[in-house]
Structure formats: structure tokens, C-alpha cells
Design a protein around this motif. Structure first.
Motif, short mmCIF file in Angstrom:
data_model
loop_
_atom_site.label_atom_id
_atom_site.label_comp_id
_atom_site.label_asym_id
_atom_site.label_seq_id
_atom_site.Cartn_x
_atom_site.Cartn_y
_atom_site.Cartn_z
N ALA A 132 0.84 -1.20 0.00
CA ALA A 132 0.00 0.00 0.00
C ALA A 132 0.87 1.25 0.00
O ALA A 132 0.60 2.22 -0.73
CB ALA A 132 -0.93 -0.01 1.20
N ILE A 133 1.91 1.25 0.80
CA ILE A 133 2.83 2.41 0.85
C ILE A 133 3.52 2.57 -0.50
O ILE A 133 3.60 3.68 -1.04
CB ILE A 133 3.86 2.24 1.99
N ALA A 134 4.00 1.46 -1.06
CA ALA A 134 4.71 1.52 -2.34
C ALA A 134 3.82 2.03 -3.47
O ALA A 134 4.28 2.72 -4.38
CB ALA A 134 5.27 0.15 -2.70
N SER A 135 2.53 1.72 -3.40
CA SER A 135 1.63 2.13 -4.47
C SER A 135 0.97 3.48 -4.16
O SER A 135 0.19 3.97 -4.96
CB SER A 135 0.54 1.07 -4.69
N GLY A 136 1.27 4.06 -2.99
CA GLY A 136 0.72 5.34 -2.63
C GLY A 136 -0.73 5.28 -2.17
O GLY A 136 -1.42 6.27 -2.11
N ASP A 137 -1.18 4.10 -1.81
CA ASP A 137 -2.58 3.91 -1.36
C ASP A 137 -2.67 4.15 0.15
O ASP A 137 -2.64 3.23 0.95
CB ASP A 137 -3.04 2.49 -1.71
N ARG A 138 -2.78 5.39 0.55
CA ARG A 138 -2.84 5.74 1.98
C ARG A 138 -4.10 5.20 2.65
O ARG A 138 -4.09 4.90 3.82
CB ARG A 138 -2.78 7.26 2.15
N VAL A 139 -5.20 5.05 1.91
CA VAL A 139 -6.43 4.52 2.48
C VAL A 139 -6.21 3.09 2.95
O VAL A 139 -6.60 2.71 4.04
CB VAL A 139 -7.61 4.59 1.46
N ALA A 140 -5.54 2.27 2.15
CA ALA A 140 -5.26 0.89 2.51
C ALA A 140 -4.37 0.81 3.73
O ALA A 140 -4.56 -0.03 4.60
CB ALA A 140 -4.64 0.13 1.34
N VAL A 141 -3.38 1.71 3.83
CA VAL A 141 -2.48 1.72 4.98
C VAL A 141 -3.27 2.04 6.24
O VAL A 141 -3.13 1.38 7.26
CB VAL A 141 -1.33 2.74 4.80
N THR A 142 -4.14 3.04 6.19
CA THR A 142 -4.94 3.43 7.35
C THR A 142 -5.90 2.31 7.73
O THR A 142 -6.05 1.97 8.89
CB THR A 142 -5.75 4.72 7.04
N ALA A 143 -6.53 1.67 6.74
CA ALA A 143 -7.49 0.60 7.02
C ALA A 143 -6.81 -0.61 7.63
O ALA A 143 -7.33 -1.23 8.54
CB ALA A 143 -8.21 0.20 5.72
N SER A 144 -5.60 -0.95 7.16
CA SER A 144 -4.93 -2.13 7.70
C SER A 144 -4.34 -1.88 9.08
O SER A 144 -4.08 -2.80 9.83
CB SER A 144 -3.84 -2.62 6.74
N SER A 145 -4.12 -0.63 9.43
CA SER A 145 -3.56 -0.30 10.74
C SER A 145 -4.60 -0.39 11.82
O SER A 145 -4.28 -0.42 13.00
CB SER A 145 -2.95 1.10 10.70
N GLY A 146 -5.85 -0.42 11.44
CA GLY A 146 -6.82 -0.72 12.39
C GLY A 146 -7.69 0.19 13.04
O GLY A 146 -8.20 0.17 14.03
#
Length: 75
Positions: A61-75
Motif C-alpha cells: 500500500a505504501i509503495a503504491s501510494g494507497d494511503r487509504v489501505a495503509v490506514t485501514a490495515s492499521s486498524g
């Protein structure tokens, strides 16, 4: 039994049970202990794999610039 995660060594403890009528025979304490140990090992593996999966998903997610995915996976 192999499909359930038991090893050949584990299955050796079930010999008497496998020779007879399985539904009517009670498992021995040794058989139950083997099952409990194997379940614990599998639970540990699952937890480790889940952590590895989450780490990979976050890095992708970080590598692809998908900040929404990073936030969602962090919980």
C-alpha cells in the motif's frame, strides 16, 4: 489426520483408536495432548502468517501510494 495438521509421529499415538470403532472409543490423555500441542503449533503459525501478510499488505500500500489501505490495515 495428516490433513488436520498432525505429523506421522503424532499419529502413532492414535494407533489403538484407529484399529477399532472410532466413535465408541474414548481418546487417551496422550492423544488429547498431541492434539492440543498440534493445535497450539498451528495457532502460532497462523498468527505469524497473519502478521507477515499484514506487513506485506502495508508495504504494498505504501509503495503504491494507497494511503487509504495503509490506514485501514492499521486498524
Amino acid at each position: 489426520m495428516l490433513d488436520a495438521g498432525l505429523t506421522l509421529e503424532d499419529i502413532e499415538h492414535f494407533g489403538a483408536c484407529l484399529d477399532g470403532d472410532l466413535p465408541s472409543s474414548r481418546p487417551s490423555e496422550a492423544m488429547l495432548n498431541v492434539g492440543r500441542r498440534r493445535l497450539s503449533v498451528l495457532d502460532d503459525r497462523i498468527a505469524t502468517l497473519a502478521r507477515v501478510r499484514d506487513e506485506l499488505a502495508e508495504r504494498l500500500a505504501i509503495a503504491s501510494g494507497d494511503r487509504v489501505a495503509v490506514t485501514a490495515s492499521s486498524g
